[in-house]
Write an enzyme that holds these catalytic residues in place. Structure first.
Site: not given
Ligand SMILES: CCCCCCCC/C=C\CCCC(=O)SCCNC(=O)CCNC(=O)[C@H](O)C(C)(C)COP(=O)(O)OP(=O)(O)OC[C@H]1O[C@@H](n2cnc3c(N)ncnc32)[C@H](O)[C@@H]1OP(=O)(O)O
Ligand code: FAD
Length: 664
Positions: A138, A177, A424
């Site tokens: 991110t 994190g 996530e």
């Molecule tokens: C004590 C408690 C313990 C808890 C345990 C957790 C511990 C850690 C805690 C916190 C950690 C937090 C870490 C993070 O947050 S890391 C960052 C996470 N970030 C995200 O999740 C970002 C979200 N965004 C996305 O995943 C993608 O951008 C997307 C929204 C899915 C879009 O992807 P993309 O831009 O490539 O676009 P498309 O929409 O055009 O998709 C293309 C096709 O790909 C398919 N797709 C997308 N993702 C996946 C996947 N993961 N696997 C398989 N296929 C995928 C999508 O469906 C499209 O398919 P199509 O057939 O329609 O073309």
């Molecule tokens: C506690 C915590 C721990 C984290 N740890 C990690 C980590 O270890 N590593 C890492 O890489 N990241 C980490 N992150 C980041 C996290 O993965 C992102 O914050 C998360 O993926 C959401 O993205 P954003 O912040 O850009 O939200 P945004 O996308 O800016 O969301 C803002 C608003 O816009 C809306 N929105 C955005 N896109 C769309 C759309 N296409 N259609 C409709 N609505 C939309 C959302 O629903 C939301 O209401 C962490 C975040 C938190 C809060």
């Protein structure tokens, strides 16, 4: 009646074998034994004390987390804990910290996206914690939109290196994190550029800090992003920022299992779906669903025990008052959450199976079930974390005023848990991925391809679009086929309605944007169907123990019928059920609450949580709430002195002024 008598009385009323239910909850006898042993190991060690987290400064909290993490690592090695044991041990430590990201994201990212040579080089170091890693995806300007990341990794053929650079402020990594103060390394996601061409986002292993003195390497700016929501809570984690100023890494630090860059700078694209690069997120989303059941269970355990201890109203002539758990309103708010905890547990078990299955298929180059695995992990992560966050807050309110005290355990649990709706993958963004998957499935229905897996029900579209529910009496709502049909018909009709509305737009993407809110609802309906169907499937298994299956049946139908009640608009507007059938569902729900009531405390005992893990005066196993509330209050630093600091400067002048005016 004293608190402990209340709970003892409740436990005597239970109509099932609690010890057998503990095994069902844990998944197996072996899993129960590990969980039971690990939770008690943590609880008995004073280093893992959590009692004063609310009054620690951020620096104290952070250092204390480092101490706990180091102690945990020492114990894990000394006691030779297995991977399973150490994962559970860390879970019961109940302290967000860099260990979570190192083990749950950094190591899996290398395992999943690294070549054999890369794994051989990096995993032994990471496994011994000689390097500590995080997951840096991110950025300040881009989180949800992974394809929009701005950090660049430009290949330099002269030096055989990638130059990592943050071209703008918005390209700064922001949130990872463990990054802020601890990690020595990170898996960094950046746009790969070779020969002036942008190949999109790829992963790189990057050293951030000097291994001798922990200082950032030249070209790297790094720090913590600041205080987050709530006292204590997630503030033990050093979520960080990171900027690169033309920072060079060797070519072999690009994770090259999928696509590659050769010595000459030629880009060799992946011959497998590029989405495999997102595999680490899929794996974590899967575990987040099981964790949702744990967090929900924890809140419900506190609220249930306290609701049995707490008495209000109902006494005549000074007699004993009513336990608040006996109010139907309390049951109507609490019991569906108890049922949700069990429902999420079982769907979490199933999702683990699905994830293992897809992983094995991918290893054999079978990518057919990848879209389904992505949709299920994304959708269930979204649906269960939203429900759990709301559920924790509801449990706080169920505990009245005392629920607002930090020592109830609920404010901190909420503050730690609620970011699960965002990290996530933001829950709305993830649910839209499910909706895309559903729209594709509906579009293919006429092609003759039978949908499989969780969308198999769509193959019966002809029937499900026309059928009328045959429910005639309240007991029919305990018929699994009738309940399933109602959920299937509602989910399909919502998806088909979205698909029909989409057809009205010439531009499909524009149509999708217009219909986002309806699409999210359709995604949620599909996910709720999955949870209900997996709970019903669980009931069909061999379940041992006196009365256990009966309790699970009650919970299953409470889960399903409360969803019908909550989403009645969906069920009525799609003509899935009639208002009369909805009313019968409500009657059945009330009857199920009465059947569950005598078992409620035993059903939360089955979670087998220690008082240490619960961290709640209200949820104590012995129910000794009131004396312990006093004890906690007296421990507050404000009560260290009778007259507070600041009295002479800021309170006494008011009082003296009052005395003067009184004399006049
Ligand atoms: C004590 C408690 C313990 C808890 C345990 C957790 C511990 C850690 C805690 C916190 C950690 C937090 C870490 C993070 O947050 S890391 C960052 C996470 N970030 C995200 O999740 C970002 C979200 N965004 C996305 O995943 C993608 O951008 C997307 C929204 C899915 C879009 O992807 P993309 O831009 O490539 O676009 P498309 O929409 O055009 O998709 C293309 C096709 O790909 C398919 N797709 C997308 N993702 C996946 C996947 N993961 N696997 C398989 N296929 C995928 C999508 O469906 C499209 O398919 P199509 O057939 O329609 O073309
Ligand atoms: C506690 C915590 C721990 C984290 N740890 C990690 C980590 O270890 N590593 C890492 O890489 N990241 C980490 N992150 C980041 C996290 O993965 C992102 O914050 C998360 O993926 C959401 O993205 P954003 O912040 O850009 O939200 P945004 O996308 O800016 O969301 C803002 C608003 O816009 C809306 N929105 C955005 N896109 C769309 C759309 N296409 N259609 C409709 N609505 C939309 C959302 O629903 C939301 O209401 C962490 C975040 C938190 C809060």
């Amino acid at each position: 009646m004293e608190g402990d008598d209340n709970l003892a009385h409740e436990r005597n009323k239970a109509e099932f074998d609690v010890n057998e239910m503990k095994i069902v909850w844990a998944g197996s006898r072996q899993a129960f034994e590990v969980s039971n042993r690990m939770s008690r190991l943590v609880a008995s060690d004073p280093v893992f004390d959590k009692s004063n987290r609310a009054v620690m400064t951020r620096k104290e909290l952070f250092k204390n987390t480092l101490r706990k993490s180091a102690h945990a690592w020492k114990l894990i090695n000394e006691l030779c804990l297995s991977d399973e044991e150490s994962t559970i041990f860390k879970y019961f430590m109940d302290q967000p910290g860099f260990l979570d990201l190192h083990w749950r994201m950094f190591v899996p990212a290398i395992k999943g996206q690294g070549t054999e040579e890369q794994k051989q080089k990096w995993l032994p170091l990471a496994n011994k914690m000689q390097i500590i890693g995080c997951y840096a995806q991110t950025e300040l300007g881009h989180g949800s939109n992974v394809q929009g990341l701005e950090t660049t990794a430009t290949f330099n053929p002269q030096t055989d290196q990638f130059i990592l650079h943050s071209p703008t402020q918005t390209s700064s990594k922001w949130w990872p994190g463990g990054l802020g103060k601890v990690s020595t390394h990170a898996v960094v996601y950046a746009r790969l550029i070779t020969n002036g061409k942008d190949h999109g986002v790829h992963g790189f292993i990057v050293q951030l800090r000097n291994l001798d003195d922990h200082s950032p390497l030249p070209g790297i700016t790094i720090g913590d992003i600041g205080v987050k929501f709530g006292n204590g809570a997630y503030n033990s984690m050093d979520n960080g920022f990171l900027m690169f100023d033309k920072f060079c890494i060797p070519r072999d630090q690009m994770l090259m299992r999928l696509s590659k860059v050769t010595r000459e700078g030629k880009y060799v694209p992946s011959d497998v779906p590029r989405q495999l690069m997102y595999g680490t997120m899929v794996s974590v989303r899967q575990t987040i669903v099981s964790n949702a059941s744990v967090a929900m269970a924890r809140a419900v355990c506190i609220a249930t025990r306290y609701s049995a201890v707490r008495r209000q109203f109902g006494s005549q002539n000074g007699g004993v008052e009513t336990q608040v758990i006996d109010y139907k309103t309390q049951q109507n708010r609490l019991f569906p959450l108890l049922a949700s905890a069990y429902a999420f547990r079982f769907v979490g078990e199933w999702l683990k199976w699905l994830y293992t299955d897809v992983t094995q298929r991918l290893e054999a180059s079978d990518f057919a079930t990848l879209p389904e695995a992505h949709a299920c992990t994304a959708g269930l992560k979204s649906m269960t974390t939203s429900a759990t966050s709301d559920g924790i807050e509801e449990c706080r309110k169920l505990c009245g005023g005392h629920g607002y005290l930090w020592c109830s355990g609920l404010p901190e649990l909420f503050a730690v848990y609620v970011p699960a709706c965002t990290y996530e993958g933001d829950n709305v963004v993830l649910q839209l991925q499910v909706a895309r998957f559903l729209m594709k499935t509906v579009a293919q229905l006429s092609s003759g391809n039978a949908p499989a897996g969780t969308t198999a029900y769509m193959g019966r579209a002809k029937h499900l679009l026309q059928c009328r529910s045959s429910i005639q009496k309240a007991e029919d709502w305990l018929n699994p086929a009738m309940v399933l049909e109602a959920f299937e018909a509602r989910a399909l009709r919502m998806a088909v309605s979205c698909a029909n509305n989409l057809k009205k737009f010439e531009n499909q993407e524009q149509g999708f944007s217009e219909l986002l809110a309806d699409l999210v609802e359709a995604g949620i309906a599909h996910c709720q169907l999955i949870v209900v169907s997996k709970f019903i499937a669980k009931l069909e298994r061999d379940i041992k123990g006196k009365g256990v299956k009966n309790q699970l049946k009650n919970l299953c139908y409470i889960y399903a019928l409360h969803l019908i009640h909550k989403h009645l608009g969906d069920f009525l507007s799609t003509n899935t059920i009639t208002p009369e059938q909805a009313s019968l569902a409500n009657n059945q729900l009330r009857s199920l609450y009465s059947q569950l009531r005598p078992n409620a405390v035993a059903l939360v005992d089955a979670f087998d949580y220690t008082d240490h893990y619960l961290g709640s005066v209200l949820g104590r196993y012995d129910g000794n709430v009131y004396p312990k509330l006093f004890e906690e209050a007296l421990k507050d630093p404000l009560n260290d002195s009778v007259v507070p600091d600041g009295y002479h400067e800021y309170i006494r002048p008011f009082i003296k002024q009052d005395l003067r005016s009184a004399r006049l």
